[in-house]
Design a protein around this motif. Structure first.
Motif, PDB file in Angstrom:
ATOM      1  N   GLY A 359      -3.199 -14.127   4.204  1.00 27.86           N
ATOM      2  CA  GLY A 359      -2.759 -13.116   5.147  1.00 27.86           C
ATOM      3  C   GLY A 359      -1.423 -12.419   4.734  1.00 27.86           C
ATOM      4  O   GLY A 359      -1.117 -11.546   5.501  1.00 27.86           O
ATOM      5  N   ASP A 360      -1.025 -12.557   3.627  1.00 25.15           N
ATOM      6  CA  ASP A 360       0.178 -11.855   3.089  1.00 25.15           C
ATOM      7  C   ASP A 360      -0.296 -10.401   2.821  1.00 25.15           C
ATOM      8  O   ASP A 360      -1.155  -9.926   2.666  1.00 25.15           O
ATOM      9  N   VAL A 361       0.742  -9.480   3.369  1.00 24.47           N
ATOM     10  CA  VAL A 361       0.776  -8.194   3.324  1.00 24.47           C
ATOM     11  C   VAL A 361       1.809  -7.782   2.271  1.00 24.47           C
ATOM     12  O   VAL A 361       2.909  -8.040   2.036  1.00 24.47           O
ATOM     13  N   PHE A 362       1.261  -7.021   1.210  1.00 30.68           N
ATOM     14  CA  PHE A 362       1.672  -6.758  -0.201  1.00 30.68           C
ATOM     15  C   PHE A 362       2.012  -5.172  -0.352  1.00 30.68           C
ATOM     16  O   PHE A 362       1.250  -4.420  -0.057  1.00 30.68           O
ATOM     17  N   HIS A 363       3.077  -5.157  -0.886  1.00 26.29           N
ATOM     18  CA  HIS A 363       3.497  -3.600  -1.595  1.00 26.29           C
ATOM     19  C   HIS A 363       3.880  -3.852  -2.863  1.00 26.29           C
ATOM     20  O   HIS A 363       4.895  -4.504  -3.187  1.00 26.29           O
ATOM     21  N   PHE A 364       3.142  -3.808  -3.840  1.00 19.35           N
ATOM     22  CA  PHE A 364       3.402  -3.915  -5.551  1.00 19.35           C
ATOM     23  C   PHE A 364       4.196  -3.062  -6.362  1.00 19.35           C
ATOM     24  O   PHE A 364       3.981  -1.837  -6.106  1.00 19.35           O
ATOM     25  N   LYS A 365       5.119  -3.395  -6.604  1.00 22.14           N
ATOM     26  CA  LYS A 365       6.182  -2.603  -7.653  1.00 22.14           C
ATOM     27  C   LYS A 365       5.805  -2.886  -9.251  1.00 22.14           C
ATOM     28  O   LYS A 365       5.486  -4.047  -9.542  1.00 22.14           O
ATOM     29  N   PHE A 366       5.445  -1.602  -9.751  1.00 23.18           N
ATOM     30  CA  PHE A 366       5.084  -2.152 -11.409  1.00 23.18           C
ATOM     31  C   PHE A 366       5.568  -1.014 -12.106  1.00 23.18           C
ATOM     32  O   PHE A 366       5.884   0.060 -11.807  1.00 23.18           O
ATOM     33  N   ASN A 367       5.331  -1.059 -13.475  1.00 21.31           N
ATOM     34  CA  ASN A 367       5.769  -0.105 -14.307  1.00 21.31           C
ATOM     35  C   ASN A 367       4.940  -0.222 -15.679  1.00 21.31           C
ATOM     36  O   ASN A 367       5.000  -1.429 -16.338  1.00 21.31           O
ATOM     37  N   VAL A 368       4.217   0.783 -15.902  1.00 17.33           N
ATOM     38  CA  VAL A 368       3.239   0.686 -17.453  1.00 17.33           C
ATOM     39  C   VAL A 368       3.621   1.829 -18.047  1.00 17.33           C
ATOM     40  O   VAL A 368       4.117   2.926 -17.742  1.00 17.33           O
TER      41      VAL A 368
END
Length: 368
Positions: A359-368
């Motif tokens: 049930g987690d609501v995620f907003h992912f931060k990433f850098n490639v």
């Protein structure tokens, strides 16, 4: 990330009828004779989840995209399949490729539908199919054993590790026990080696008791036996009437379906219960991403860390993972969205070690 369940059973137990209903298509020909399913049929179905609708309503999302499971309809096995009877090993190979097995068992009497064993007995049928799968696994392992032992004696580390599971698996199968009975005794490395062996009987099993239309709400004495068998094995069983599910699948409106089911004393299609049980059988959980464009459900294995969940969306998200802005489902609803959760201090910044919760609501931060 794809997860799939293979639908197995003896011929004429309702497998193809169930598959047709699951996918709301006539892709699998349901007919009253063995082996009418000549090639495995594959269909993807949405996993019912009311939480997704709630999230979409709060965020005013333009689209709703549920998570999915894949179902593979595999032709009926018969006694002697491991030795090539019926369509034999051709279908055993297809079963090896799935993540879990849905075993359909006939729990209804119908003189117009023949039974390959001549009578209706779901426990006997389950044992027949399980025996064929165990024999196939045993044959596979015995063919590999001598070569693996030879390599292990020569110092090959991979073969040595494989033998620590291969030999106990052979012993279990020879004793008439499926390979999954080894799972409680294995550590993480042992479980890894077991997966490498690709044994059919190491896969989780969900039993589906297919009853007559009038018994869909209550089940019967035969389905009760199936439930007892499932409980003894630490797994689940679901009661359905495949004929009802096929009828529901062709009804166009949700209201029509609800009225039809209500008249039969049912609250929801049995397919919903099968899908949810299959999800649990595969030990999966759901997380969400929510925004104005879309509210979407995603699937990840239970126990996964945040980067693995990010990878379910895109490999770049996992590779360049920085952190996950996380809101529990209940907090998202109570706070009426992301901004409310942020103001209430319910939005958390989680790192690479965070274990995903259902049930987690995620907003992912990433850098490639």
């Amino acid at each position: 990330m794809g997860f799939n369940c293979g639908i197995v059973g003896l011929p004429n137990v309702g497998k193809s009828t169930l598959f047709n209903a699951l996918t709301a298509t006539a892709a699998a020909q349901a007919a009253n004779y063995p082996f009418c399913t000549i090639e495995p049929n594959v269909g993807r179905v949405s996993v019912p989840d009311e939480r997704l609708d709630q999230l979409a309503a709060i965020a005013s999302s333009a689209k709703i995209i549920p998570t999915q499971l894949e179902f593979v309809d595999i032709a009926g096995l018969v006694r002697g399949a491991a030795k090539g009877e019926g369509l034999g090993n051709q279908f055993l190979a297809h079963i090896r490729e799935v993540d879990a097995i849905i075993h359909v068992l006939r729990c209804f009497e119908d003189g117009d539908i023949t039974h390959v064993e001549g009578s209706v007995d779901p426990i006997r049928d389950a044992e027949t199919v399980e025996t064929e799968l165990m024999l196939a696994d045993l044959d596979s392992l015995e063919k590999r054993l001598a070569n693996t032992q030879k390599k292990a004696k020569a110092g090959d580390k991979e073969s040595q590790e494989l033998l620590t599971v291969m030999e106990p698996a052979i012993a279990a199968l020879q004793a008439g026990k499926p390979a999954r009975t080894l799972i409680p005794t294995l550590d993480a490395e042992g479980l890894k080696q077991l997966r490498l062996l690709q044994l059919v009987t190491a896969k989780p099993v969900l039993y589906v008791a297919n009853v007559a239309e009038g018994e869909a709400a209550t089940g019967n004495a035969l389905s009760a036996k199936v439930a007892a068998k499932a409980k003894a094995e630490g797994t689940e069983s679901v009661i359905i009437a495949a004929a009802i599910e096929a009828e529901v699948a062709v009804l166009e409106s949700a209201e029509e379906k609800k009225e039809f089911l209500s008249a039969l004393g049912l609250e929801e299609p049995g397919l919903n219960r099968i899908i949810r049980a299959g999800y649990r059988c595969l030990n999966l959980l759901t997380f969400f991403t929510v925004g104005p464009k879309e509210a979407r459900a995603w699937t990840v294995r239970r126990g996964a860390a945040a980067p693995e969940a990010a990878g379910a969306i895109h490999s770049d998200f996992e590779r360049g993972f920085i952190r996950a802005e996380t809101i529990a489902f209940g907090d998202y609803v109570t706070c009426k969205g992301e901004s409310g959760a942020r103001e209430a201090g319910k939005l958390r910044q989680e790192g690479k070690e965070y274990t995903v919760a259902d049930g987690d609501v995620f907003h992912f931060k990433f850098n490639v």
